[in-house]
Design a protein around this motif. Structure first.
Motif, PDB file in Angstrom:
ATOM      1  N   ARG A 191       0.828  -1.202   0.000  1.00 15.85           N
ATOM      2  CA  ARG A 191       0.000   0.000   0.000  1.00 15.85           C
ATOM      3  C   ARG A 191       0.865   1.255   0.000  1.00 15.85           C
ATOM      4  NH1 ARG A 191      -2.112  -0.350   5.044  1.00 15.85           N
ATOM      5  NH2 ARG A 191      -0.139   0.567   5.719  1.00 15.85           N
ATOM      6  N   ASP A 192       1.839   1.306   0.906  1.00 18.22           N
ATOM      7  CA  ASP A 192       2.630   2.520   1.078  1.00 18.22           C
ATOM      8  C   ASP A 192       3.548   2.783  -0.113  1.00 18.22           C
ATOM      9  OD1 ASP A 192       1.427   2.871   3.537  1.00 18.22           O
ATOM     10  OD2 ASP A 192       3.032   1.873   4.639  1.00 18.22           O
ATOM     11  N   GLN A 193       3.911   1.763  -0.849  1.00 16.74           N
ATOM     12  CA  GLN A 193       4.769   1.938  -2.019  1.00 16.74           C
ATOM     13  C   GLN A 193       3.972   2.218  -3.291  1.00 16.74           C
ATOM     14  OE1 GLN A 193       6.692  -1.816  -1.518  1.00 16.74           O
ATOM     15  NE2 GLN A 193       8.196  -1.042  -0.054  1.00 16.74           N
ATOM     16  N   PHE A 194       2.727   1.777  -3.314  1.00 16.61           N
ATOM     17  CA  PHE A 194       1.900   1.890  -4.518  1.00 16.61           C
ATOM     18  C   PHE A 194       1.073   3.169  -4.538  1.00 16.61           C
ATOM     19  CE2 PHE A 194      -1.818  -0.070  -7.004  1.00 16.61           C
ATOM     20  CZ  PHE A 194      -1.192   0.094  -8.225  1.00 16.61           C
ATOM     21  N   CYS A 195       0.410   3.458  -3.416  1.00  8.54           N
ATOM     22  CA  CYS A 195      -0.579   4.534  -3.373  1.00  8.54           C
ATOM     23  C   CYS A 195      -0.032   5.916  -3.747  1.00  8.54           C
ATOM     24  CB  CYS A 195      -1.216   4.564  -1.986  1.00  8.54           C
ATOM     25  SG  CYS A 195      -2.616   5.675  -1.834  1.00  8.54           S
ATOM     26  N   PRO A 196       1.179   6.308  -3.308  1.00  7.12           N
ATOM     27  CA  PRO A 196       1.637   7.662  -3.633  1.00  7.12           C
ATOM     28  C   PRO A 196       1.909   7.892  -5.114  1.00  7.12           C
ATOM     29  CG  PRO A 196       2.835   6.786  -1.747  1.00  7.12           C
ATOM     30  CD  PRO A 196       2.098   5.643  -2.366  1.00  7.12           C
ATOM     31  N   ARG A 224      12.274   2.717   2.420  1.00  5.16           N
ATOM     32  CA  ARG A 224      12.034   4.119   2.061  1.00  5.16           C
ATOM     33  C   ARG A 224      10.611   4.309   1.549  1.00  5.16           C
ATOM     34  NH1 ARG A 224      17.442   4.399  -1.557  1.00  5.16           N
ATOM     35  NH2 ARG A 224      16.728   2.257  -1.894  1.00  5.16           N
ATOM     36  N   LEU A 225       9.890   5.250   2.171  1.00  2.55           N
ATOM     37  CA  LEU A 225       8.497   5.508   1.827  1.00  2.55           C
ATOM     38  C   LEU A 225       8.296   6.998   1.581  1.00  2.55           C
ATOM     39  CD1 LEU A 225       6.735   3.267   4.510  1.00  2.55           C
ATOM     40  CD2 LEU A 225       7.190   2.688   2.120  1.00  2.55           C
ATOM     41  N   ALA A 226       7.508   7.316   0.581  1.00  4.77           N
ATOM     42  CA  ALA A 226       7.252   8.712   0.221  1.00  4.77           C
ATOM     43  C   ALA A 226       6.588   9.446   1.385  1.00  4.77           C
ATOM     44  CB  ALA A 226       6.361   8.770  -1.020  1.00  4.77           C
ATOM     45  N   GLY A 227       7.112  10.621   1.682  1.00  6.84           N
ATOM     46  CA  GLY A 227       6.585  11.405   2.789  1.00  6.84           C
ATOM     47  C   GLY A 227       7.182  11.048   4.123  1.00  6.84           C
TER      48      GLY A 227
END
Length: 563
Positions: free
Chosen positions: A408-413, A558-561
């Motif tokens: 979820r955290d890698q795809f959604c952004p 590493r996650l966006a934001g």
């Protein structure tokens, strides 16, 4: 007989009684309501009664996934078609609990019809009584105690599915009651309509005046936009007032993310425009959102003036102090706001057109992340999987979803959801494995769509056997399993157990499982092979075969934001 009638000999011609079993009556009402299938896991007397009326069963491998399928179906139809689930009393209902809890937190309307223990034994320990145990994860939870009450109970249950805040509705049906006869005909059932409340004129005026006076307003669009099919009205309001729009995870795709005013999704991981414009905002207009605080949702800072439009009065002031809360259908309230603005030319003061600033921030964000999205690393970067999927799919003809955690955290952004309903996002309670059932349900609702689910191997381990449900029921979805042989991100929560005992390690190969279950399975480990493998799997899906693509990746913190 299939219609529940039987002939009686008398002095005149053969006559028909109107008596039918409780199960036949319930199935008849579902037929009157236009139900296209009944989802669940046996035993339930409703399967045969429905099949006699040409309502086919969809039998999942697990009760939890059956409920997930119903959720995916309800969300892909924006709640416009009745999603119905039935399971056996006792262990069946117990096993369905997690799925209903997920649907309750996702605000998804569905009709849950578990059977119940014979009357008189339902409260005997350790018998599991659904009416008692599901009360806190449904908005209406009752049991039929007399067969003669079925007409009014079915009407009441379906009315509650259609009206008010979206949520599961439960009617427990004791097995002995389903076998009893009653004098009633499903043709007498009156289909409940949907009531859509609107705001008062004064409330609308305050909303509009606050937005016009704001220097840097932003809109936070929730799942209510999708439930109300209100994307067109949302776009019109945003363009009228030049307001940037971000969505909640559940509301992703409610505002087209390729629009110049789109900021992206305000999840735990999120694109930079969300942070940039939320930081500078003075007013936040939450439309069709419960404004729930969650680890998986970006919080609204305390210094913002918050306006909220929601169907549920319990949402107001639940987690945030709101300056104005409006109870109403978000689609109607948007139309009211647009009409109010149309009565005079809006004066936006010194507010600048934000589109150039949005484009600049987005471009910088993408430039920062492109090395990961196009990485040639071995094992493959999960971001490379996201990038290739974005290149391969047409958002106008696809529905995508993710699983909980890193997928979820890698795809959604990054995924650009440009069409309403093209993305099933979720993020309040996040049960591993739910995405597979959501994808199957979405394919059931929209068979013409290309449906893709992105999940990790931990999630697949929870529900993977239900891949066979997609195969058996001719619901060809593509499941992409990111395999890195660890519980992604869990080492930091158990560093000692990980260091001493490898507690975060898992093993397995998943493409062979797909093949053994009758679908197509392939494994890819080299980045240059990823796009051809993905396209081949999509071709299989378009040809009617459920497919699984296993991608060997590395763990990526590493996650966006957040990085």
């Amino acid at each position: 007989m299939a219609d529940g009638t039987h002939a009686m000999a008398n002095d005149g011609p053969l006559a028909k009684t109107t008596r039918m079993s409780g199960a036949d009556y319930v199935a008849g009402v579902l037929k009157e309501e236009g139900v296209k299938q009944i989802i669940g896991f046996p035993a339930s007397e409703l399967f045969d009664a429905s099949a006699a009326l040409d309502i086919p069963p969809l039998i999942a491998r697990t009760q939890r996934v059956a409920v997930n399928i119903a959720e995916g179906y309800a969300r892909a139809t924006a709640g416009n078609e009745l999603a119905v689930v039935t399971v056996q009393y006792g262990p069946g209902a117990e096993s369905a609990f997690a799925g209903i809890a997920q649907a309750f937190n996702d605000r998804v309307p569905m009709l849950f019809l578990p059977t119940g223990y014979p009357r008189g034994s339902e409260a005997v320990s350790p018998n599991f009584e659904s009416r008692r145990n599901f009360r806190h994860i449904t908005k209406w939870c009752e049991a039929a105690t007399q067969v003669a009450h079925l007409p009014k109970l079915m009407h009441a249950a379906i009315s509650r599915v259609r009206n008010g805040r979206p949520a599961p509705v439960l009617l427990e049906l004791p097995v002995d009651l389903l076998a009893e006869s009653l004098d009633a005909q499903p043709s007498d059932h009156r289909r409940p309509g949907r009531s859509v409340p609107q705001a008062g004129e004064g409330e609308v005026a305050v909303l509009v005046e606050t937005l016009l006076a704001a220097k840097n307003p932003v809109i936070l669009a929730g799942q209510g936009i999708l439930s109300a099919s209100a994307t067109r009205e949302l776009v019109e309001l945003a363009e009228l007032l030049s307001i940037p729009v971000m969505t909640t995870p559940n509301g992703k795709s409610g505002f087209p993310e390729d629009h110049p005013l789109a900021l992206g999704t305000a999840g735990r991981a999120r694109p930079a425009p969300v942070d940039h414009f939320l930081d500078k905002a003075d007013v936040v207009l939450a439309l069709g959102s419960s404004l729930t605080r969650s680890y998986y949702i970006l919080p609204v800072p305390d210094d913002k003036i918050i306006l909220q439009v929601t169907l549920d009065e319990a949402d107001l002031g639940k987690d945030y102090a709101v300056a104005q809360g409006v109870i109403g259908d978000v689609g109607l309230v948007l139309k009211q706001m647009i009409s109010h603005i149309g009565q005079e030319v809006p004066v936006l003061g010194e507010r600048a057109d934000p589109t150039a600033e949005i484009a600049e921030v987005r471009a910088a964000f993408m430039a920062k992340w492109m090395p990961l999205l196009t990485s040639e690393s071995r094992p493959i970067s999960p971001y490379r999987v996201v990038w290739e999927l974005m290149q391969a799919l047409d958002p106008a003809t696809s529905i995508v979803t993710h699983d909980a955690g890193n997928p979820r955290d890698q795809f959604c952004p990054f995924y650009v959801a440009s069409v309403p309903g093209s993305y099933i996002g979720w993020g309040k309670t996040t049960q591993l494995g739910s995405g597979l059932g959501f994808a199957i349900g979405a394919k059931l609702a929209r068979p013409e769509a290309t449906v893709v689910n992105l999940m990790g191997e931990s999630a697949f381990g929870m529900v993977g056997i239900d891949f066979e449900t997609a195969v058996r029921c001719d619901l060809p979805v593509l499941t992409i399993v990111l395999r890195n042989n660890v519980l992604g991100g869990y080492a930091k929560s158990m560093p000692v157990a990980t260091e001493k005992y490898g507690a975060n390690r898992i093993t397995g190969s998943y493409a062979p499982i797909a093949e053994a279950l009758g679908g197509y399975g392939a494994c890819v480990s080299e980045p240059e092979d990823l796009r051809p493998a993905l396209l081949a799997a999509l071709d299989r899906v378009k040809g009617g075969q459920a497919s699984l693509l296993e991608v060997v990746t590395h763990e990526e913190p590493r996650l966006a934001g957040l990085w």
